[in-house]
Design a protein around this motif. Sequence first.
Motif, PDB file in Angstrom:
ATOM      1  N   VAL A 118      -4.042   0.676   2.329  1.00 43.84           N
ATOM      2  CA  VAL A 118      -4.083   0.946   4.031  1.00 43.84           C
ATOM      3  C   VAL A 118      -5.528   1.040   4.229  1.00 43.84           C
ATOM      4  N   SER A 119      -6.134   1.866   3.619  1.00 43.68           N
ATOM      5  CA  SER A 119      -7.384   2.582   3.990  1.00 43.68           C
ATOM      6  C   SER A 119      -8.536   1.177   3.817  1.00 43.68           C
ATOM      7  N   SER A 120      -8.175   0.268   2.905  1.00 40.11           N
ATOM      8  CA  SER A 120      -9.110  -0.856   2.578  1.00 40.11           C
ATOM      9  C   SER A 120      -8.713  -1.785   4.135  1.00 40.11           C
ATOM     10  N   GLY A 121      -7.435  -1.828   4.171  1.00 38.97           N
ATOM     11  CA  GLY A 121      -6.811  -2.789   5.207  1.00 38.97           C
ATOM     12  C   GLY A 121      -7.469  -2.099   6.636  1.00 38.97           C
ATOM     13  N   LEU A 122      -7.459  -0.927   6.874  1.00 43.54           N
ATOM     14  CA  LEU A 122      -7.967  -0.428   8.131  1.00 43.54           C
ATOM     15  C   LEU A 122      -9.493  -0.783   8.187  1.00 43.54           C
ATOM     16  N   ARG A 123     -10.332  -0.562   7.013  1.00 41.76           N
ATOM     17  CA  ARG A 123     -11.648  -1.159   7.087  1.00 41.76           C
ATOM     18  C   ARG A 123     -11.950  -2.371   7.439  1.00 41.76           C
ATOM     19  N   THR A 124     -11.227  -3.394   6.921  1.00 46.77           N
ATOM     20  CA  THR A 124     -11.354  -4.611   7.274  1.00 46.77           C
ATOM     21  C   THR A 124     -10.862  -4.946   8.719  1.00 46.77           C
ATOM     22  N   ALA A 125      -9.967  -4.390   9.009  1.00 44.85           N
ATOM     23  CA  ALA A 125      -9.781  -4.721  10.434  1.00 44.85           C
ATOM     24  C   ALA A 125     -10.768  -4.119  11.465  1.00 44.85           C
ATOM     25  N   ALA A 135      -0.732   6.258   9.767  1.00 49.82           N
ATOM     26  CA  ALA A 135      -0.697   6.285   8.061  1.00 49.82           C
ATOM     27  C   ALA A 135      -0.977   7.639   7.710  1.00 49.82           C
ATOM     28  N   GLY A 136      -1.500   8.681   8.567  1.00 47.01           N
ATOM     29  CA  GLY A 136      -1.482  10.141   8.225  1.00 47.01           C
ATOM     30  C   GLY A 136      -0.103  10.423   8.157  1.00 47.01           C
ATOM     31  N   VAL A 137       0.672  10.210   8.876  1.00 47.18           N
ATOM     32  CA  VAL A 137       2.246  10.631   9.065  1.00 47.18           C
ATOM     33  C   VAL A 137       2.537  10.257   7.479  1.00 47.18           C
ATOM     34  N   ALA A 138       2.420   8.919   7.098  1.00 48.73           N
ATOM     35  CA  ALA A 138       2.954   8.380   6.086  1.00 48.73           C
ATOM     36  C   ALA A 138       2.682   8.983   4.762  1.00 48.73           C
ATOM     37  N   PHE A 139       1.544   9.470   4.722  1.00 45.82           N
ATOM     38  CA  PHE A 139       0.901  10.296   3.522  1.00 45.82           C
ATOM     39  C   PHE A 139       0.753  11.517   3.781  1.00 45.82           C
ATOM     40  N   PHE A 156       2.509 -15.051   6.272  1.00 47.26           N
ATOM     41  CA  PHE A 156       2.145 -14.587   4.915  1.00 47.26           C
ATOM     42  C   PHE A 156       0.380 -14.648   4.620  1.00 47.26           C
ATOM     43  N   SER A 157      -0.156 -15.695   5.534  1.00 50.87           N
ATOM     44  CA  SER A 157      -1.289 -15.871   5.246  1.00 50.87           C
ATOM     45  C   SER A 157      -2.331 -15.204   6.201  1.00 50.87           C
ATOM     46  N   ALA A 158      -1.761 -14.946   7.461  1.00 50.88           N
ATOM     47  CA  ALA A 158      -2.466 -14.216   8.347  1.00 50.88           C
ATOM     48  C   ALA A 158      -3.339 -15.205   9.026  1.00 50.88           C
ATOM     49  N   ARG A 159      -3.253 -16.347   9.031  1.00 52.36           N
ATOM     50  CA  ARG A 159      -4.394 -17.353   9.492  1.00 52.36           C
ATOM     51  C   ARG A 159      -4.384 -17.446  10.832  1.00 52.36           C
ATOM     52  N   LYS A 160      -5.299 -17.904  11.658  1.00 55.58           N
ATOM     53  CA  LYS A 160      -5.545 -18.101  12.851  1.00 55.58           C
ATOM     54  C   LYS A 160      -4.846 -19.345  13.464  1.00 55.58           C
ATOM     55  N   GLU A 173      -2.959  -8.183   6.621  1.00 53.61           N
ATOM     56  CA  GLU A 173      -4.070  -7.949   6.380  1.00 53.61           C
ATOM     57  C   GLU A 173      -4.540  -6.603   6.672  1.00 53.61           C
ATOM     58  N   VAL A 174      -3.692  -5.775   7.160  1.00 52.08           N
ATOM     59  CA  VAL A 174      -4.013  -4.198   7.120  1.00 52.08           C
ATOM     60  C   VAL A 174      -2.696  -3.596   6.196  1.00 52.08           C
ATOM     61  N   GLY A 175      -2.045  -4.462   5.480  1.00 48.96           N
ATOM     62  CA  GLY A 175      -0.964  -3.672   4.627  1.00 48.96           C
ATOM     63  C   GLY A 175       0.354  -3.509   5.097  1.00 48.96           C
ATOM     64  N   LEU A 176       0.713  -4.210   6.292  1.00 55.57           N
ATOM     65  CA  LEU A 176       1.813  -4.016   7.120  1.00 55.57           C
ATOM     66  C   LEU A 176       2.761  -5.098   7.337  1.00 55.57           C
ATOM     67  N   ALA A 177       3.901  -5.062   7.309  1.00 54.37           N
ATOM     68  CA  ALA A 177       4.722  -6.060   7.699  1.00 54.37           C
ATOM     69  C   ALA A 177       4.911  -5.798   9.300  1.00 54.37           C
ATOM     70  N   ALA A 178       4.888  -6.946  10.104  1.00 49.01           N
ATOM     71  CA  ALA A 178       5.041  -6.902  11.494  1.00 49.01           C
ATOM     72  C   ALA A 178       6.450  -6.440  11.734  1.00 49.01           C
ATOM     73  N   ASP A 179       6.480  -5.157  12.484  1.00 47.84           N
ATOM     74  CA  ASP A 179       7.907  -4.753  12.914  1.00 47.84           C
ATOM     75  C   ASP A 179       8.277  -4.390  14.331  1.00 47.84           C
ATOM     76  N   VAL A 180       7.609  -5.071  15.124  1.00 47.28           N
ATOM     77  CA  VAL A 180       7.816  -4.966  16.531  1.00 47.28           C
ATOM     78  C   VAL A 180       8.545  -6.218  17.504  1.00 47.28           C
ATOM     79  N   GLY A 181       8.678  -7.282  16.668  1.00 43.00           N
ATOM     80  CA  GLY A 181       9.494  -8.468  17.298  1.00 43.00           C
ATOM     81  C   GLY A 181       9.035  -9.917  16.784  1.00 43.00           C
ATOM     82  N   THR A 182       7.724  -9.817  16.067  1.00 40.30           N
ATOM     83  CA  THR A 182       7.348 -11.342  15.849  1.00 40.30           C
ATOM     84  C   THR A 182       8.112 -11.940  14.567  1.00 40.30           C
TER      85      THR A 182
END
Length: 310
Positions: free
Chosen positions: A6-13, A111-115, A212-216, A184-193
């Motif tokens: 998750v931390s790595s994903g956040l840095r990427t974002a 993420a702080g809540v999760a960990f 799955f690819s997060a491509r544009k 790309e930030v380690g999550l599954a979309a969870d609010v409608g997509t």
Amino acid sequence: MFSSRVSSGLRTARRHIASVSPVISQGVSMSSAAPGYTYETLAITKPKEHVFQVEINRPDKLNSMNKVFWREVGEVFHQLGDDSECRAVVLSGAGRMFTAGIDLSDLTEIAGVAFGENDVARKCRALKGVIASFQASFTAPEKCVKPVIAAVHNACIGGGVDLICSADMRYCSSDAWFQVKEVEVGLAADVGTLQRLPKILGSESLVRELVFSARKMYSSEALQCGLVSRVFPDKESLLAGAVEMASMIANKSPVAVQTSKMALVHARDHSVQEGLDYVASLNMAMLQSEDVRIAAIAAMKKETPVFAKL
């Protein structure tokens, strides 16, 4: 291990957001401000009679979605749904892009809540509450009985895709692109997509490729596959076209339009027979509306009908 991903994903974002060029326009729409609509992250205007424009108004943050936005976007569509002055809504973004998606500071907090140090049951309860509140906010445009037109320019990332999937129509500018970025930030979309996009595109293969690819996906492909129904040369013509369509809708019977939206949303999630039964139940009341008589007389006289507020 999961925490490090998750931390790595956040840095990427964060690197992605930092790489986007600065905002070139921070003003809101030139339309008159709508009285009674005061929000911190949204600018509400009335570009035409019975047409309201909801503009994501955090241009200095690339319209990223913070906790205040998540609350306010649900509130404003509930308010518009109850406002008899409103018959159609245009949803847009201020500044350089439609939205960069979820605000990374809020994602870090989640993420702080999760960990955190609480046991798993308490963490799960807290996280589910957060997710459910986000889901309710992004379902609000769909539940609002007034038609909602999403007008997307430049980037529509992550939560932006969730949000526009809840709109009735989607237009975009030629420079628009869409990205289901959550993986790309380690999550599954969870609010409608994941729930709405397959029904919009009609291709499970394409949806899964995007997820799955997060491509544009760029504007031409978005038009071809049906994510948007119109592409405009630039933001200015996009907003003009969206407002024009909203005004056209606003001139129709609000009883007919709003009943149609309710029936369409219901039909999407039910069988044909269930949909027929539902619209019959609606129209046994709505066909008694004065709007039917007004529309019929105007049609015979070849005049423009004028309908009362609803």
